[in-house]
Design an enzyme around this catalytic site. Structure first.
Site, mmCIF file in Angstrom:
data_model
loop_
_atom_site.group_PDB
_atom_site.id
_atom_site.type_symbol
_atom_site.label_atom_id
_atom_site.label_comp_id
_atom_site.label_asym_id
_atom_site.label_seq_id
_atom_site.Cartn_x
_atom_site.Cartn_y
_atom_site.Cartn_z
ATOM 1 N N LYS A 1 13.291 2.526 0.924
ATOM 2 C CA LYS A 1 13.683 2.202 2.298
ATOM 3 C C LYS A 1 15.138 1.764 2.396
ATOM 4 O O LYS A 1 15.742 1.836 3.468
ATOM 5 C CB LYS A 1 12.770 1.128 2.883
ATOM 6 C CG LYS A 1 11.284 1.439 2.789
ATOM 7 C CD LYS A 1 10.910 2.764 3.419
ATOM 8 C CE LYS A 1 9.416 2.998 3.319
ATOM 9 N NZ LYS A 1 9.009 4.304 3.895
ATOM 10 N N TYR B 1 -5.627 4.052 3.484
ATOM 11 C CA TYR B 1 -4.307 3.491 3.209
ATOM 12 C C TYR B 1 -4.422 2.114 2.561
ATOM 13 O O TYR B 1 -5.140 1.234 3.062
ATOM 14 C CB TYR B 1 -3.504 3.376 4.504
ATOM 15 C CG TYR B 1 -2.168 2.703 4.326
ATOM 16 C CD1 TYR B 1 -1.043 3.447 3.986
ATOM 17 C CD2 TYR B 1 -2.031 1.331 4.472
ATOM 18 C CE1 TYR B 1 0.185 2.828 3.802
ATOM 19 C CE2 TYR B 1 -0.815 0.703 4.298
ATOM 20 C CZ TYR B 1 0.291 1.459 3.959
ATOM 21 O OH TYR B 1 1.503 0.841 3.769
ATOM 22 N N TYR C 1 1.735 3.464 -2.682
ATOM 23 C CA TYR C 1 2.486 4.718 -2.568
ATOM 24 C C TYR C 1 2.633 5.431 -3.915
ATOM 25 O O TYR C 1 2.023 6.474 -4.137
ATOM 26 C CB TYR C 1 3.870 4.443 -1.953
ATOM 27 C CG TYR C 1 3.789 3.958 -0.539
ATOM 28 C CD1 TYR C 1 3.682 4.849 0.524
ATOM 29 C CD2 TYR C 1 3.786 2.598 -0.252
ATOM 30 C CE1 TYR C 1 3.588 4.415 1.832
ATOM 31 C CE2 TYR C 1 3.688 2.142 1.054
ATOM 32 C CZ TYR C 1 3.590 3.047 2.096
ATOM 33 O OH TYR C 1 3.480 2.603 3.387
#
Length: 332
Positions: A48, A262, A288
């Site tokens: 990010k 998730y 992830y």
């Protein structure tokens, strides 16, 4: 692809290394290289930070004083946004969705959440399935009512501005591959909010580098995931002045490794975390990179990647491991 045209704040340690993983390569029957975007530096690193260079650049260009964003409770994006705000003298307001349903003490208060607080972010928790777009708008309105100037960043930093960070990463990978005389067969990354995969696809397409990008889904079913990635890659190509560069067939997501949902752990994720750590000393995260490596291992064992030269994008997130200690701490 002249990225200096876009406002940018330098937050990351770039270029990040491209390193071979020799023992994982031997185990999987391919030549595996790791793009170490866990080494971007800000708040312990992660993908990010690349996106935030352009997003915070845009915020400062708009004379904003508060970053407003959202994510799941153990969001890597929120951690890095909070750190970017602190580094640039901005306020930070975040909404954390209780997306997994976990109320474990470590999940709600350790890992990334602990760091969010350390960086000074104002945190508000909301239940699972909350309309997060509406919550962002509400928080931005609250900031305006207090006299602030908010800049809203979508979850994951995944819009066309943020995706420019992975256009730049695509350029880095091509340059590094040329330096090592590597002919790459594919790039593999986790794909969730779509900014990483979308930016890579747009960057490679605009450069004319014919390297397929395989996204391993962490949340959505394949049709929805591929549509999100295609939309964002196309929007990014438009920003770069090359709207025709991205085609639908360049977007491939394998969403067979999401598991129960998730942020939820399964034995395949635990195996991936263990394998990466004990073969090449790599710390992956449970949400992830753990799922992306789970998918990579399964695909390699099926023979689908036999003999290929593959770059795996390590998007960081090991800080989140500490939020899952009660769930996975006894599994190693």
């Amino acid at each position: 692809m002249h990225l200096a045209r876009f406002p940018r704040v330098r937050l990351a340690h770039l270029p990040t290394p491209l390193e071979v993983a020799p023992r994982l390569s031997e185990m999987l029957g391919l030549e595996l290289w790791i793009k170490r975007d866990d080494c971007t530096g800000l708040a312990g690193g992660g993908n990010k930070t690349r996106k935030l260079e352009f997003l915070v650049g845009a915020a400062l260009d708009d004379d904003c004083d508060t970053l407003v964003t959202q994510g799941a409770v153990q969001s890597n994006h929120v951690r890095q946004t909070a750190a970017a705000a602190a580094a640039c003298g901005l306020n930070c307001e975040v909404i954390l969705e209780e997306r997994t349903g976990s109320r474990a003490e470590d999940y709600m208060g350790n890992g990334n959440v602990l760091l969010d607080k350390l960086f000074g972010a104002a945190i508000r928790f909301v239940p699972r399935d909350t309309d997060m777009t509406a919550e962002l708008e509400k928080t931005a309105d609250d900031v305006r009512e207090r006299g602030g100037r908010p800049y809203v960043i979508p979850g994951g930093g995944s819009n066309a501005i943020g995706a420019l960070g992975y256009v730049d990463c695509a350029r880095e990978i091509v340059v590094q591959a040329d330096e090592f005389d590597l002919e790459l067969d594919r790039i593999v990354c986790a794909t969730g909010s779509a900014g990483t995969q979308g930016g890579l696809i747009a960057g490679l397409a605009v450069m004319g580098a014919d390297i397929p990008v395989l996204g391993i889904g962490v949340r959505a079913p394949r049709p929805k995931q591929e549509e999100m990635v295609f939309k964002l890659a196309t929007e990014t190509a438009v920003m770069l002045g090359r709207p025709e560069a991205v085609s639908r067939d360049q977007v491939v997501a394998d969403c067979d490794y999401v598991g129960e949902g998730y942020g939820l752990i399964d034995p395949g994720v635990v195996e991936a975390l263990r394998r990466a750590a004990r073969t090449d000393g790599l710390l992956l995260d449970p949400v992830y990179t753990g799922k992306a490596m789970k998918g990579l291992i399964a695909l390699a064992r099926s023979g689908a990647l036999q003999g290929e030269t593959v770059v795996f994008i390590h998007t960081g997130g090991a800080q989140g491991l500490f939020g899952y200690q009660s769930e996975i701490g006894d599994l190693f």
